[in-house]
Structures are given as structure tokens and as C-alpha cells.
Design a protein around this motif. Structure first.
Motif, PDB file in Angstrom:
ATOM      1  N   ALA A  23       3.785  -4.332  -3.155  1.00  0.00           N
ATOM      2  CA  ALA A  23       2.950  -4.880  -2.091  1.00  0.00           C
ATOM      3  C   ALA A  23       3.624  -4.641  -0.745  1.00  0.00           C
ATOM      4  O   ALA A  23       4.835  -4.466  -0.667  1.00  0.00           O
ATOM      5  CB  ALA A  23       2.749  -6.368  -2.330  1.00  0.00           C
ATOM      6  N   THR A  39      -2.578  -9.061   3.859  1.00  0.00           N
ATOM      7  CA  THR A  39      -2.999 -10.065   2.887  1.00  0.00           C
ATOM      8  C   THR A  39      -4.145 -10.895   3.456  1.00  0.00           C
ATOM      9  O   THR A  39      -4.084 -11.349   4.597  1.00  0.00           O
ATOM     10  CB  THR A  39      -1.828 -10.994   2.514  1.00  0.00           C
ATOM     11  OG1 THR A  39      -0.756 -10.196   2.010  1.00  0.00           O
ATOM     12  CG2 THR A  39      -2.231 -12.005   1.468  1.00  0.00           C
ATOM     13  N   LYS A  72      -4.567  -7.680  -1.065  1.00  0.00           N
ATOM     14  CA  LYS A  72      -3.317  -7.236  -0.466  1.00  0.00           C
ATOM     15  C   LYS A  72      -3.166  -5.738  -0.653  1.00  0.00           C
ATOM     16  O   LYS A  72      -3.481  -5.201  -1.711  1.00  0.00           O
ATOM     17  CB  LYS A  72      -2.139  -7.965  -1.115  1.00  0.00           C
ATOM     18  CG  LYS A  72      -0.808  -7.735  -0.443  1.00  0.00           C
ATOM     19  CD  LYS A  72       0.233  -8.685  -0.991  1.00  0.00           C
ATOM     20  CE  LYS A  72       1.465  -8.671  -0.128  1.00  0.00           C
ATOM     21  NZ  LYS A  72       2.411  -9.693  -0.524  1.00  0.00           N
ATOM     22  N   ARG A  95      -1.055  -2.333  -1.203  1.00  0.00           N
ATOM     23  CA  ARG A  95       0.203  -1.938  -1.838  1.00  0.00           C
ATOM     24  C   ARG A  95       0.981  -1.066  -0.872  1.00  0.00           C
ATOM     25  O   ARG A  95       0.407  -0.283  -0.113  1.00  0.00           O
ATOM     26  CB  ARG A  95      -0.080  -1.210  -3.151  1.00  0.00           C
ATOM     27  CG  ARG A  95      -0.727  -2.165  -4.160  1.00  0.00           C
ATOM     28  CD  ARG A  95      -0.994  -1.522  -5.493  1.00  0.00           C
ATOM     29  NE  ARG A  95       0.254  -1.200  -6.132  1.00  0.00           N
ATOM     30  CZ  ARG A  95       0.450  -0.100  -6.858  1.00  0.00           C
ATOM     31  NH1 ARG A  95      -0.516   0.775  -7.033  1.00  0.00           N
ATOM     32  NH2 ARG A  95       1.603   0.116  -7.435  1.00  0.00           N
ATOM     33  N   TYR A 128      -0.549 -18.790  -4.767  1.00  0.00           N
ATOM     34  CA  TYR A 128       0.345 -17.720  -4.314  1.00  0.00           C
ATOM     35  C   TYR A 128       1.696 -18.308  -3.943  1.00  0.00           C
ATOM     36  O   TYR A 128       1.776 -19.297  -3.218  1.00  0.00           O
ATOM     37  CB  TYR A 128      -0.241 -16.983  -3.107  1.00  0.00           C
ATOM     38  CG  TYR A 128       0.710 -15.956  -2.544  1.00  0.00           C
ATOM     39  CD1 TYR A 128       1.046 -14.822  -3.274  1.00  0.00           C
ATOM     40  CD2 TYR A 128       1.295 -16.129  -1.300  1.00  0.00           C
ATOM     41  CE1 TYR A 128       1.930 -13.890  -2.775  1.00  0.00           C
ATOM     42  CE2 TYR A 128       2.179 -15.195  -0.787  1.00  0.00           C
ATOM     43  CZ  TYR A 128       2.490 -14.082  -1.525  1.00  0.00           C
ATOM     44  OH  TYR A 128       3.379 -13.155  -1.036  1.00  0.00           O
ATOM     45  N   ASP A 186       6.652 -13.829  -4.944  1.00  0.00           N
ATOM     46  CA  ASP A 186       5.604 -12.831  -4.714  1.00  0.00           C
ATOM     47  C   ASP A 186       4.704 -12.734  -5.949  1.00  0.00           C
ATOM     48  O   ASP A 186       4.438 -11.665  -6.476  1.00  0.00           O
ATOM     49  CB  ASP A 186       6.178 -11.474  -4.322  1.00  0.00           C
ATOM     50  CG  ASP A 186       5.229 -10.706  -3.402  1.00  0.00           C
ATOM     51  OD1 ASP A 186       4.148 -11.233  -3.070  1.00  0.00           O
ATOM     52  OD2 ASP A 186       5.566  -9.563  -3.036  1.00  0.00           O
ATOM     53  N   ARG A 189      -8.055  -3.119  -8.866  1.00  0.00           N
ATOM     54  CA  ARG A 189      -7.222  -2.210  -8.071  1.00  0.00           C
ATOM     55  C   ARG A 189      -8.132  -1.134  -7.523  1.00  0.00           C
ATOM     56  O   ARG A 189      -8.916  -0.533  -8.262  1.00  0.00           O
ATOM     57  CB  ARG A 189      -6.107  -1.570  -8.893  1.00  0.00           C
ATOM     58  CG  ARG A 189      -5.248  -0.613  -8.041  1.00  0.00           C
ATOM     59  CD  ARG A 189      -4.030  -0.102  -8.783  1.00  0.00           C
ATOM     60  NE  ARG A 189      -4.365   0.645  -9.970  1.00  0.00           N
ATOM     61  CZ  ARG A 189      -4.354   1.976 -10.045  1.00  0.00           C
ATOM     62  NH1 ARG A 189      -4.018   2.701  -9.016  1.00  0.00           N
ATOM     63  NH2 ARG A 189      -4.662   2.575 -11.174  1.00  0.00           N
ATOM     64  N   TYR A 197      -0.282 -12.152 -11.600  1.00  0.00           N
ATOM     65  CA  TYR A 197       0.066 -10.832 -11.071  1.00  0.00           C
ATOM     66  C   TYR A 197       1.351 -10.924 -10.261  1.00  0.00           C
ATOM     67  O   TYR A 197       1.446 -11.720  -9.333  1.00  0.00           O
ATOM     68  CB  TYR A 197      -1.077 -10.291 -10.202  1.00  0.00           C
ATOM     69  CG  TYR A 197      -0.782  -8.923  -9.654  1.00  0.00           C
ATOM     70  CD1 TYR A 197      -0.827  -7.808 -10.480  1.00  0.00           C
ATOM     71  CD2 TYR A 197      -0.433  -8.744  -8.331  1.00  0.00           C
ATOM     72  CE1 TYR A 197      -0.537  -6.552  -9.994  1.00  0.00           C
ATOM     73  CE2 TYR A 197      -0.142  -7.495  -7.836  1.00  0.00           C
ATOM     74  CZ  TYR A 197      -0.196  -6.404  -8.674  1.00  0.00           C
ATOM     75  OH  TYR A 197       0.104  -5.158  -8.193  1.00  0.00           O
ATOM     76  N   ASN A 204       3.556  -9.163  -7.661  1.00  0.00           N
ATOM     77  CA  ASN A 204       3.535  -8.100  -6.659  1.00  0.00           C
ATOM     78  C   ASN A 204       4.832  -7.300  -6.625  1.00  0.00           C
ATOM     79  O   ASN A 204       4.831  -6.140  -6.236  1.00  0.00           O
ATOM     80  CB  ASN A 204       3.281  -8.683  -5.260  1.00  0.00           C
ATOM     81  CG  ASN A 204       1.829  -9.008  -5.021  1.00  0.00           C
ATOM     82  OD1 ASN A 204       0.961  -8.163  -5.182  1.00  0.00           O
ATOM     83  ND2 ASN A 204       1.560 -10.244  -4.626  1.00  0.00           N
ATOM     84  N   ASN A 205       5.965  -7.905  -7.013  1.00  0.00           N
ATOM     85  CA  ASN A 205       7.250  -7.205  -6.980  1.00  0.00           C
ATOM     86  C   ASN A 205       7.361  -6.143  -8.063  1.00  0.00           C
ATOM     87  O   ASN A 205       7.893  -5.064  -7.827  1.00  0.00           O
ATOM     88  CB  ASN A 205       8.409  -8.197  -7.139  1.00  0.00           C
ATOM     89  CG  ASN A 205       8.622  -9.008  -5.897  1.00  0.00           C
ATOM     90  OD1 ASN A 205       8.584  -8.497  -4.790  1.00  0.00           O
ATOM     91  ND2 ASN A 205       8.830 -10.300  -6.075  1.00  0.00           N
ATOM     92  N   ASP A 258       4.657  -5.262 -10.172  1.00  0.00           N
ATOM     93  CA  ASP A 258       3.351  -4.688 -10.481  1.00  0.00           C
ATOM     94  C   ASP A 258       2.993  -4.879 -11.949  1.00  0.00           C
ATOM     95  O   ASP A 258       2.360  -4.039 -12.564  1.00  0.00           O
ATOM     96  CB  ASP A 258       3.298  -3.221 -10.086  1.00  0.00           C
ATOM     97  CG  ASP A 258       1.947  -2.816  -9.547  1.00  0.00           C
ATOM     98  OD1 ASP A 258       1.141  -3.705  -9.215  1.00  0.00           O
ATOM     99  OD2 ASP A 258       1.682  -1.611  -9.469  1.00  0.00           O
TER     100      ASP A 258
END
Length: 191
Positions: free
Chosen positions: A10, A48, A81, A83, A99, A104, A116, A133, A135-136, A138
């Protein structure tokens, strides 16, 4: 993305961006570092975007933020957000979205869906009762069950549409009938 680990993460620049919010009302507690936004809430922080009927935001002493977005009855809260380093977006919906900026990590709860997009093209979509999910890394997990049962899915099992990476990265000719479909507008609820 979905179901695999890729070295693209992200947008890291989002962490240092200010949080901007629009809502019908706000209750801010400076001592506790909490904000409660209510009524057609739209929050942006870099790339975001978070939308919901109510969004509670708390900030810890180190500056990390935790947010909980709750949808209006019959609707879904929204998260999107970009990527880092690619023209891809992760977006999701659920009756509740949690969140945690320190980890993350995003949780989509009840009637959850994560998508996606590569540019404006939907490449992956997953539904379940709970989607977590990261984000760090994936990496995501999807749970089904009774909370995921609908008329079109009476068993409550998860559903996923995953496009092979080779198909996503292959050049795509523009559609003959017109321009590529645009992503759904994100500044307001219910669209």
C-alpha cells in the motif's frame, strides 16, 4: 494480489498525509485523542478513502490511528487504497470496517467484499462474512459461515474470482464499444 504475496505494498506516503474528513457532525475529545464522525462520513488520507454512516477514529501517543467505519442500516461501509508503485487499488465493503494503521490491517465484517483493480479493470473479487487484509504483506483471509448466507448463497460459503497474474500484466486492447469503465465515484455514500 488475492491469495498470493507480492512485493508491492500500500502507498507508504499515505502514513504522513493529513486526515481530511467530511461529515454531518463531529465529537472530538482532545484528551483521549478520539473523534466520532457521524452522518455521510467521507475520510481521506492520501490515497486512502473511508466512507460510512459513522466513523470512530482514535490516535495513540505514537501517532498511529485506528478507525472503525459503520454503515447505515441496509448499506455498506467502504474502504479504498492505492497500492505502492503500481496502478492498482484495493477496495472493500462491509457492514463494519476496522482499520489499524500500526499493523496496516483492514477487517471487513459482515457482507464483506474485497476487490483489486488494475487501473479501472476489476481483476479479483472475494466475498465472505469476514475478510482480513494485511496491506504490508498483501495477504488476506476470508471466512464464510451463517453470517454470509444470502438468497444467492444459501450455504454461506466464500466466493472468489481470481485472475491469473499473467492475464493481468498482459497488454489489454481498449474495448471496441468505447472507453474503459470508470471506477465507482467515492466521495459520497450510496454510490
Amino acid at each position: 494480489m488475492l491469495g498470493a504475496v507480492f512485493p508491492v505494498f500500500a502507498e507508504k506516503a499515505d502514513r504522513d498525509k493529513p486526515m481530511n474528513a467530511e461529515a454531518d457532525a463531529l465529537r472530538y475529545d482532545d484528551l483521549k485523542q478520539t473523534s466520532v464522525f457521524t452522518g455521510n462520513v467521507v475520510i481521506t488520507k492520501g490515497t486512502t478513502i473511508v466512507r460510512g454512516d459513522r466513523v470512530d477514529v482514535a490516535q495513540d501517543p505514537e501517532g498511529y490511528q485506528q478507525a472503525v467505519s459503520i454503515a447505515a442500516p441496509g448499506k455498506l461501509a467502504f474502504y479504498r487504497k492505492k497500492r505502492d508503485g503500481v496502478d492498482e487499488y484495493i477496495e472493500g465493503e462491509g457492514e463494519r470496517i476496522e482499520y489499524d494503521s500500526r499493523a496496516d490491517l483492514v477487517k471487513f465484517i459482515k457482507r464483506a467484499v474485497v476487490r483489486r483493480y488494475n487501473g479501472a479493470t476489476l481483476v479479483d473479487e472475494t466475498t465472505g462474512s469476514l475478510i482480513v487484509y494485511n496491506n504490508n504483506t498483501d495477504v488476506f483471509t476470508v471466512d464464510g459461515g451463517a453470517e454470509n448466507r444470502t438468497a444467492s448463497n444459501p450455504t454461506g460459503r466464500i466466493r472468489a474470482m481470481l485472475t491469473p497474474r499473467s492475464a493481468v500484466s498482459a497488454p489489454v486492447a481498449p474495448p471496441v464499444d468505447g472507453p474503459a469503465p470508470a471506477l465507482r465515484p467515492s466521495p459520497t455514500l450510496g454510490q
